[in-house]
Design a protein around this motif. Structure first.
Motif, short mmCIF file in Angstrom:
data_model
loop_
_atom_site.label_atom_id
_atom_site.label_comp_id
_atom_site.label_asym_id
_atom_site.label_seq_id
_atom_site.Cartn_x
_atom_site.Cartn_y
_atom_site.Cartn_z
N ILE A 8 17.57 -26.92 -41.40
CA ILE A 8 17.67 -25.48 -41.66
C ILE A 8 19.12 -24.98 -41.55
O ILE A 8 19.56 -24.17 -42.37
CB ILE A 8 16.73 -24.68 -40.73
N ASP A 9 19.87 -25.49 -40.60
CA ASP A 9 21.26 -25.02 -40.44
C ASP A 9 22.07 -25.32 -41.70
O ASP A 9 22.83 -24.48 -42.17
CB ASP A 9 21.93 -25.67 -39.22
N THR A 38 20.91 -23.12 -44.61
CA THR A 38 21.44 -21.76 -44.42
C THR A 38 22.90 -21.69 -44.86
O THR A 38 23.32 -20.78 -45.57
CB THR A 38 21.31 -21.35 -42.93
N GLU A 39 23.67 -22.71 -44.45
CA GLU A 39 25.08 -22.79 -44.85
C GLU A 39 25.19 -22.86 -46.38
O GLU A 39 26.03 -22.19 -47.00
CB GLU A 39 25.72 -24.02 -44.21
N LYS A 97 22.94 -15.34 -41.48
CA LYS A 97 22.47 -16.66 -41.03
C LYS A 97 21.16 -16.54 -40.28
O LYS A 97 20.23 -17.33 -40.46
CB LYS A 97 23.52 -17.32 -40.12
N GLU A 98 21.09 -15.56 -39.40
CA GLU A 98 19.86 -15.38 -38.60
C GLU A 98 18.69 -14.99 -39.49
O GLU A 98 17.57 -15.47 -39.30
CB GLU A 98 20.11 -14.31 -37.52
N THR A 130 17.62 -18.09 -41.41
CA THR A 130 16.95 -19.04 -40.52
C THR A 130 15.48 -18.65 -40.34
O THR A 130 14.58 -19.50 -40.43
CB THR A 130 17.67 -19.09 -39.14
N ARG A 131 15.24 -17.37 -40.12
CA ARG A 131 13.84 -16.91 -39.97
C ARG A 131 13.05 -17.15 -41.26
O ARG A 131 11.90 -17.58 -41.23
CB ARG A 131 13.81 -15.41 -39.60
N GLU A 148 12.36 -20.92 -41.71
CA GLU A 148 11.38 -21.42 -40.74
C GLU A 148 9.94 -21.22 -41.24
O GLU A 148 9.03 -21.88 -40.78
CB GLU A 148 11.59 -20.75 -39.37
#
Lengths: 81, 222
Positions: free
Chosen positions: B13-14, B17-18, B45-46, B49-50, B53
């Motif tokens: 996920i990181d 996101t990037e 980013k947050e 990420t949600r 997920e």
């Protein structure tokens, strides 16, 4: 609420959000059948539905909506709860 | 350097996101997402990420739709790919549902005028392979990694969906760094759609290019 009551409220919302003052709702209608029922307006319509019916439509149910009938069924389920 | 290729998992996920942020930056400093939602890089980013997920397939907002290039254990490049549905909610419906639910009504409604500008003319063709948001980390650029990821995608999706005939991608004109290898591979521009007023204040260019490639040369002879 009865299906007829839900459909009547939903008709008001659809006419307003999709700018279609003469729209008659039919359970078989899909986004392809209604001008302006695009993905962005779909989110506004869902917000209006949630407010009008006092419900929260979960994300995983929102993405299963293929027809007006699917939406009516979701509203029936949540308003009956 | 020996690259391997795989699909994404929730552990990626990181990097996804990037990729979502960096691929939308072009040569600018802020990504279009930061412009659209008027949020900081960290807040975007947050949000992503949600969204990731949730792991809901069918758009670039699903980490399992990411094709990844790895140098050993290190992920060095990625691109999202999926088959646009032939019926039912298209990828735009899935994407906006994910974003609107996680952004919340207030933020979504505030961003809506900008979303309407950037969504203008983006109509994906049902039953085609879609590519979106390609990104390679800086130190690995120049190795045709995006081109290799495309080929990995053709193989993977043609195995699963043998009837596929074409792959498509939308790119902002001006964000052309990675397009030369695409042209060599057979990609063609099938349409150029000028953005509406305000488009270039959000996106890194003035118009959108619609690219397509015929997948028949990549099919195994039967």
């Amino acid at each position: 609420m009865t299906t007829e009551q839900i459909t009547a409220e939903l008709t008001t919302i659809f006419r307003k959000v999709f700018k279609a003052p003469d729209l008659e709702l039919d359970p078989s209608l899909t986004p392809n059948d209604v001008d302006n029922w695009n993905s962005l307006n779909n989110t506004i319509m869902i917000y209006e539905v949630e407010e009008a019916f006092g419900i929260k439509i979960p994300l995983r149910e929102m993405i299963t909506i293929k027809t007006v009938g699917d939406l009516i069924a979701i509203i029936e389920r949540h308003t009956a709860a | 350097m020996e690259l391997t290729f795989r699909t994404g998992t929730l552990d990626d996920i990181d990097f996804a996101t990037e990729t979502l942020i960096e691929a939308e930056k072009g040569v600018g400093i802020r990504s279009s997402w930061e412009n659209i939602f008027s949020l900081s890089r960290q807040e975007i980013k947050e949000l992503f990420t949600r969204v990731l997920e949730e792991n809901i397939p069918g758009s670039e907002f699903c980490v399992e739709n990411y094709l990844l290039a790895c140098d050993g254990p290190k992920v060095v490049g990625g691109i999202s790919a999926w088959v646009e549905p032939g019926s039912g909610p298209g990828s735009h419906f899935i994407k906006t549902a994910l974003l609107s639910k996680h952004a919340g009504k207030e933020l979504w409604m505030k961003a809506l005028p900008k979303l309407e500008i950037v969504a203008h003319g983006l109509n994906r063709t049902p039953n085609t392979l879609q590519f979106e948001d390609g990104y390679v980390i800086r130190s690995y650029r120049g190795n045709r990694i995006l081109s290799a990821l495309h080929k990995f995608g053709y193989r993977r999706y043609l195995e699963k969906y043998p009837a596929l005939t074409a792959a498509q991608a939308f790119m902002v004109k001006g964000n052309m760094n990675s397009t030369n290898p695409m042209v060599k591979q057979g990609w063609k521009i099938i349409a150029e759609k000028p953005g509406p007023p305000g488009f270039d204040e959000i996106m890194p260019g003035k118009s959108i290019l619609h690219w397509e490639i015929d997948l028949s040369p990549f099919k195994n002879p039967s």
